[in-house]
Design an enzyme around this catalytic site. Structure first.
Site, PDB file in Angstrom:
ATOM      1  N   CYS A  55      -4.080 -11.661  -9.880  1.00 50.47           N
ATOM      2  CA  CYS A  55      -3.800 -11.917 -11.297  1.00 50.47           C
ATOM      3  C   CYS A  55      -3.288 -13.330 -11.543  1.00 50.47           C
ATOM      4  CB  CYS A  55      -2.791 -10.906 -11.823  1.00 50.47           C
ATOM      5  SG  CYS A  55      -3.381  -9.220 -11.681  1.00 50.47           S
ATOM      6  N   HIS A 108       0.548 -13.723 -17.755  1.00 45.84           N
ATOM      7  CA  HIS A 108      -0.391 -12.701 -17.313  1.00 45.84           C
ATOM      8  C   HIS A 108      -0.011 -11.390 -17.994  1.00 45.84           C
ATOM      9  CE1 HIS A 108      -2.701  -9.895 -15.156  1.00 45.84           C
ATOM     10  NE2 HIS A 108      -1.682  -9.399 -14.481  1.00 45.84           N
ATOM     11  N   ASN A 139      -4.730  -4.795 -18.451  1.00 43.76           N
ATOM     12  CA  ASN A 139      -4.541  -5.838 -17.435  1.00 43.76           C
ATOM     13  C   ASN A 139      -5.923  -6.251 -16.926  1.00 43.76           C
ATOM     14  OD1 ASN A 139      -4.104  -7.328 -15.114  1.00 43.76           O
ATOM     15  ND2 ASN A 139      -2.474  -6.007 -14.324  1.00 43.76           N
TER      16      ASN A 139
HETATM   17  N1  ACO Z   1       0.264   9.246 -17.382  1.00 43.96           N
HETATM   18  C1  ACO Z   1       1.301  10.091 -17.289  1.00 43.96           C
HETATM   19  N2  ACO Z   1       2.200  10.051 -16.297  1.00 43.96           N
HETATM   20  C2  ACO Z   1       2.031   9.108 -15.356  1.00 43.96           C
HETATM   21  C3  ACO Z   1       0.973   8.197 -15.389  1.00 43.96           C
HETATM   22  C4  ACO Z   1       0.058   8.289 -16.451  1.00 43.96           C
HETATM   23  N3  ACO Z   1      -0.983   7.459 -16.597  1.00 43.96           N
HETATM   24  N4  ACO Z   1       1.080   7.364 -14.328  1.00 43.96           N
HETATM   25  C5  ACO Z   1       2.167   7.733 -13.648  1.00 43.96           C
HETATM   26  N5  ACO Z   1       2.755   8.806 -14.267  1.00 43.96           N
HETATM   27  C6  ACO Z   1       3.929   9.537 -13.882  1.00 43.96           C
HETATM   28  C7  ACO Z   1       4.258   9.404 -12.418  1.00 43.96           C
HETATM   29  O1  ACO Z   1       3.516  10.344 -11.660  1.00 43.96           O
HETATM   30  C8  ACO Z   1       5.731   9.698 -12.414  1.00 43.96           C
HETATM   31  O2  ACO Z   1       5.918  11.100 -12.464  1.00 43.96           O
HETATM   32  P1  ACO Z   1       7.097  11.800 -11.635  1.00 43.96           P
HETATM   33  O3  ACO Z   1       8.375  11.224 -12.199  1.00 43.96           O
HETATM   34  O4  ACO Z   1       6.895  13.238 -11.922  1.00 43.96           O
HETATM   35  O5  ACO Z   1       6.871  11.400 -10.211  1.00 43.96           O
HETATM   36  C9  ACO Z   1       6.229   9.123 -13.732  1.00 43.96           C
HETATM   37  O6  ACO Z   1       5.060   8.981 -14.560  1.00 43.96           O
HETATM   38  C10 ACO Z   1       6.912   7.784 -13.603  1.00 43.96           C
HETATM   39  O7  ACO Z   1       6.099   6.968 -12.770  1.00 43.96           O
HETATM   40  P2  ACO Z   1       6.515   5.472 -12.454  1.00 43.96           P
HETATM   41  O8  ACO Z   1       5.487   4.863 -11.546  1.00 43.96           O
HETATM   42  O9  ACO Z   1       7.928   5.419 -12.025  1.00 43.96           O
HETATM   43  O10 ACO Z   1       6.398   4.809 -13.905  1.00 43.96           O
HETATM   44  P3  ACO Z   1       6.816   3.385 -14.383  1.00 43.96           P
HETATM   45  O11 ACO Z   1       7.664   3.481 -15.573  1.00 43.96           O
HETATM   46  O12 ACO Z   1       7.277   2.507 -13.235  1.00 43.96           O
HETATM   47  O13 ACO Z   1       5.421   2.784 -14.875  1.00 43.96           O
HETATM   48  C11 ACO Z   1       3.687   1.287 -14.178  1.00 43.96           C
HETATM   49  C12 ACO Z   1       4.361   2.629 -13.951  1.00 43.96           C
HETATM   50  C13 ACO Z   1       3.104   1.279 -15.575  1.00 43.96           C
HETATM   51  C14 ACO Z   1       2.582   1.139 -13.144  1.00 43.96           C
HETATM   52  C15 ACO Z   1       4.727   0.140 -14.055  1.00 43.96           C
HETATM   53  O14 ACO Z   1       5.481   0.317 -12.866  1.00 43.96           O
HETATM   54  C16 ACO Z   1       4.067  -1.211 -13.995  1.00 43.96           C
HETATM   55  O15 ACO Z   1       3.436  -1.641 -14.951  1.00 43.96           O
HETATM   56  N6  ACO Z   1       4.268  -1.947 -12.908  1.00 43.96           N
HETATM   57  C17 ACO Z   1       3.666  -3.257 -12.745  1.00 43.96           C
HETATM   58  C18 ACO Z   1       2.336  -3.060 -12.095  1.00 43.96           C
HETATM   59  C19 ACO Z   1       1.491  -4.286 -12.175  1.00 43.96           C
HETATM   60  O16 ACO Z   1       1.715  -5.165 -12.979  1.00 43.96           O
HETATM   61  N7  ACO Z   1       0.477  -4.320 -11.329  1.00 43.96           N
HETATM   62  C20 ACO Z   1      -0.489  -5.353 -11.374  1.00 43.96           C
HETATM   63  C21 ACO Z   1      -0.029  -6.548 -10.647  1.00 43.96           C
HETATM   64  S1  ACO Z   1      -1.022  -7.872 -11.088  1.00 43.96           S
HETATM   65  C22 ACO Z   1      -2.373  -7.966  -9.965  1.00 43.96           C
HETATM   66  O17 ACO Z   1      -2.384  -8.818  -9.114  1.00 43.96           O
HETATM   67  C23 ACO Z   1      -3.478  -7.040 -10.144  1.00 43.96           C
END
Ligand code: ACO
Length: 316
Positions: free
Chosen positions: A116, A245, A275
């Site tokens: 990214c 980003h 993203n």
């Molecule tokens: N719908 C419903 N529930 C979901 C979903 C979904 N789509 N996805 C995950 N959950 C659930 C999980 O299973 C978890 O359930 P549990 O508590 O029963 O285990 C709960 O939601 C919370 O999950 P978390 O992963 O803790 O959620 P979080 O608030 O951290 O959000 C997210 C996750 C959106 C991925 C966030 O951490 C994020 O955006 N992180 C940055 C990721 C990123 O930017 N990646 C790209 C990097 S750039 C590159 O180089 C590509």
């Protein structure tokens, strides 16, 4: 360090996957819903490529739009740089295909892979080539199709990504407008936080530690802006836009709280595009280019897998 600027942006363009996919569309086959996605990410919709589209077709389309916008022919470009991690094949590079498609076959063309952060890395390479005189007009593209490397059955990642490409035409310029400075960083010790195979590699789909990436991004983004402005003697008041980003609206809001640049000047489009990795920064330009105010600044900030990070200071 606030001296001669190089790499004046004379044209911008973008292309999106032709399938518009809303959160409700995803909820038809995934255990998720619009409320969760909007609250946790800010994403409302994204574009996926159709069967006959890929990273190269999007990159070519964005490039042609940018050339049209600049009003210059493709054969006036003497270097093509494409930031991508999702080229349809390992060889040839997407940049080679773009060069051929715009009528610039024969000039230098190569891809930059920094996930990214790719567009920010690419901007530093492009402006350096212009600064040395090795190139006079660069076509810089950021293009990614993460639908090809994401498991569409994994709700934790499938809702986050979209497919797109953005392109800019950069001229050397007269020194008044262009890039002034870049910060690049990478730390392979954090590689396990996010990995993915090549498009078409079905046994190595994207997996990430979302929480750790989130924490890293929320910290590095404001730190980079502060460092870049300070070392160039630019005050936050002089910044017209910060283009980060677009990974998650919560990352952007969290970072905004730690920055002196007012939040209304931080560009947010993750709600429309998701993203799009290396495309996310250049996808923003067509929405803001016409409002650019001469003499003010644009800061672009990339962060992503690797982990990698980078920031660019551009004087309008
Ligand atoms: N719908 C419903 N529930 C979901 C979903 C979904 N789509 N996805 C995950 N959950 C659930 C999980 O299973 C978890 O359930 P549990 O508590 O029963 O285990 C709960 O939601 C919370 O999950 P978390 O992963 O803790 O959620 P979080 O608030 O951290 O959000 C997210 C996750 C959106 C991925 C966030 O951490 C994020 O955006 N992180 C940055 C990721 C990123 O930017 N990646 C790209 C990097 S750039 C590159 O180089 C590509």
């Amino acid at each position: 360090m606030n001296g001669r600027a190089v790499g004046r942006m004379v044209g911008v363009g973008r292309a999106l996957g032709s399938r518009l996919v809303t959160n409700d569309d995803l909820a038809e086959h995934l255990d998720t819903d619009d409320a969760w996605i909007v609250e946790r990410t800010g994403i409302k919709q994204r574009h996926f490529v159709a069967e006959d589209e890929d990273c190269a077709t999007l990159a070519i389309s964005a490039a042609k739009h940018a050339l049209d916008h600049a009003g210059v022919p493709g054969d006036s470009v003497d270097l093509v740089v494409c930031a991508t991690s999702t080229a349809p094949e390992s060889m040839p590079s997407v940049a080679c295909l773009v060069g051929e498609a715009i009528g610039a076959a024969g000039v230098g063309a190569f891809d930059v892979a920094a996930a990214c952060t790719g567009f920010s890395y690419g901007a530093s390479v492009a402006s350096s080539m212009l600064a040395t005189g090795a190139a006079k007009r660069v076509l810089l593209v950021g293009a990614d199709v993460f639908t090809k490397i994401v498991d569409q059955g994994d709700r934790a990642t499938a809702v986050l990504f979209g497919d797109g490409a953005g392109a800019v035409v950069l001229d050397r310029g007269d020194g008044s407008s262009g890039f002034l400075d870049h910060i690049l960083g990478a730390d392979g010790r954090m590689a396990p936080l996010g990995r993915a195979g090549h498009p078409g590699q079905s046994d190595h789909k994207l997996c990430q530690n979302g929480r750790e990436v989130f924490k890293f991004a929320s910290r590095i983004f404001p730190d980079l802006v502060e460092k870049l402005l300070a070392r160039n003697g630019v005050s936050p008041d002089e910044v017209q836009y910060v283009i980060p980003h677009q990974a998650n609206a919560r990352i952007i809001h969290a970072a905004a709280r730690r920055m002196e640049v007012p939040e209304e000047r931080i560009v947010l489009n993750v709600d429309r595009f998701g993203n799009t990795s290396a495309a996310s920064i250049p996808l923003a330009y067509p929405d803001i280019y016409e409002s650019f105010e001469t003499g003010r600044y644009v800061v672009t900030v990339g962060f992503g897998f690797g982990l990698t990070w980078a920031a660019n200071l551009y004087r309008i």
